[in-house]
Write an enzyme that holds these catalytic residues in place. Structure first.
Site, PDB file in Angstrom:
ATOM      1  N   LYS A  61      -3.358  -7.565  -6.043  1.00 22.58           N
ATOM      2  CA  LYS A  61      -4.053  -6.772  -5.020  1.00 22.58           C
ATOM      3  C   LYS A  61      -4.634  -7.739  -4.005  1.00 22.58           C
ATOM      4  O   LYS A  61      -4.976  -8.873  -4.352  1.00 22.58           O
ATOM      5  CB  LYS A  61      -5.221  -5.984  -5.634  1.00 22.58           C
ATOM      6  CG  LYS A  61      -5.638  -4.774  -4.820  1.00 22.58           C
ATOM      7  CD  LYS A  61      -4.788  -3.597  -5.208  1.00 22.58           C
ATOM      8  CE  LYS A  61      -5.162  -2.338  -4.472  1.00 22.58           C
ATOM      9  NZ  LYS A  61      -4.413  -1.197  -5.015  1.00 22.58           N
ATOM     10  N   GLY A 119     -11.967  13.645  -1.161  1.00 25.00           N
ATOM     11  CA  GLY A 119     -11.323  12.742  -0.202  1.00 25.00           C
ATOM     12  C   GLY A 119     -10.024  13.322   0.320  1.00 25.00           C
ATOM     13  O   GLY A 119      -9.071  13.495  -0.427  1.00 25.00           O
ATOM     14  N   GLY A 161      -7.948  12.056   2.635  1.00 30.25           N
ATOM     15  CA  GLY A 161      -7.306  11.001   3.422  1.00 30.25           C
ATOM     16  C   GLY A 161      -5.807  11.001   3.200  1.00 30.25           C
ATOM     17  O   GLY A 161      -5.208  12.061   2.995  1.00 30.25           O
ATOM     18  N   VAL A 177      -3.866  10.288   0.756  1.00 32.13           N
ATOM     19  CA  VAL A 177      -3.377  10.933  -0.467  1.00 32.13           C
ATOM     20  C   VAL A 177      -3.899  12.369  -0.568  1.00 32.13           C
ATOM     21  O   VAL A 177      -3.130  13.316  -0.763  1.00 32.13           O
ATOM     22  CB  VAL A 177      -3.807  10.129  -1.723  1.00 32.13           C
ATOM     23  CG1 VAL A 177      -3.411  10.866  -3.002  1.00 32.13           C
ATOM     24  CG2 VAL A 177      -3.198   8.734  -1.702  1.00 32.13           C
TER      25      VAL A 177
END
Ligand code: PHE
Length: 332
Positions: free
Chosen positions: A61, A164, A166, A168
């Site tokens: 990551k 959320g 966003g 996804v």
């Protein structure tokens, strides 16, 4: 990064199954150590994420910890310097988008980081944003959880709270709409809230998220939302979401189990983005194939995790960890 004062951290957790692969996250942290700890934890999850469906990639990551939101030219130059670092690693690290970065950003990073940058825009030769594929996988996992809990994978009149909306969450919401679910959502962006309210969806204010009664709670924003403070408030039957690192600490899995809430381990159900993008761009899958692979693999993996958890009387998190670790050990 001297010109912007940002820190660029690339963490490679494992290359046992293949090159360290993970998204690039760009956000502001309280201090360097918080950014470092986040990168390390996120890179470890990527290792398990790829191990579960037996994909030939390792865990990694990157975090670009910016001191504040950067103006476009500064941001682009920073991304290009980051691309140079990726290039220097010579394929040890492959990346795609994550929280705070987009397919457009991947175009910029690939100017200097090519060919190790995935999920560029279609006009730049990539297969676009990974978010919709992550959402498809989360949707498949929600169906699997419903089948396990209620004996039917139908979402008709099942209530789902999406935290959320966003990259996804917004696609997940449209899948849920088509499936006839009763949808609640939360977001912090007022434009998004207004748009979804205009579509007739119920907005849940942030202070009521955890206590709202629903069948499925789907965290699709940031990590750390399941902890000693939030778990006692929960009023749901299952947690199935796209966010990485939903548990604040391993003991949270036990707390959820004690409350009889089914927890679908995040890295088992949110592999859809990476799986589809790598399939499309490395293996030459068609979009149809990518969608079919994402749904089938995630359903299969989650069923296996639920079965092992029941059989061994361990948490779903422990069951998933066992399956992933076995893959890693067996691969030698
Ligand atoms: N953000 C993705 C994840 O957390 C990472 C990713 C996307 C990796 C696309 C490769 C390609 O799984």
């Amino acid at each position: 990064d001297h010109p912007t004062g940002a820190w660029i951290i690339i963490a490679i957790h494992s290359t046992r199954l293949g090159p360290g692969t993970g998204g690039t996250r760009m956000q502001t942290y309280s201090d360097f150590n918080a950014a470092l700890q986040d990168t390390l934890r996120l890179s470890e999850s990527m290792t398990y994420k790829f191990a579960i469906p037996d994909m030939p990639y390792g865990g990694a990551k990157a975090v670009i910890a910016v001191p504040h939101t950067l103006d476009t030219p500064f941001r682009s130059e920073l991304l290009k310097r980051y691309g140079k670092l990726i290039k220097q690693l010579g394929g040890l690290y492959l990346t795609g988008p994550d929280v705070g970065t987009s397919a457009e950003d991947m175009d910029i990073i690939s100017e200097t980081g090519n060919p190790y940058v995935f999920s560029r825009t279609p006009s730049a030769g990539g297969s676009g944003s990974s978010g919709p594929y992550t959402a498809l996988g989360v949707f498949a996992a929600i169906q699997t959880a419903c089948e396990f809990l209620f004996g039917s994978n139908s979402l008709h009149n099942r209530s789902v709270l999406v935290q959320g909306a966003g990259s996804v969450g917004r696609t997940l919401i449209s899948h849920l709409q088509q499936a006839g679910a009763e949808i609640y959502f939360n977001d912090i962006n007022t434009d998004i809230i207004t748009r979804l309210e205009n579509q007739g969806l119920h907005f849940i204010p942030s202070e009521q998220i955890y206590s709202t009664e629903c069948d499925i709670f789907s965290p699709c924003a940031l990590g750390g939302v399941l902890n000693a403070e939030t778990i006692p408030q929960l009023n749901c039957r299952a947690i199935v979401g796209g966010a990485n690192n939903q548990l604040t600490e391993p003991a949270d899995a036990d707390k959820l189990r004690d409350r009889n809430i089914l927890y679908a381990p995040d890295y088992v159900v949110n592999i859809g983005g990476a799986m589809a993008i790598l399939g499309l761009e490395v293996q030459g899958w068609t979009i149809k194939q990518a969608e079919a692979e994402v749904s089938a693999n995630i359903k299969r993996a989650l069923k296996q995790v639920l079965a092992l958890s029941a059989k061994e009387n361990i948490t779903t998190e422990d069951a998933a960890r066992r399956i992933a670790k076995k893959r890693l050990v067996d691969s030698t």
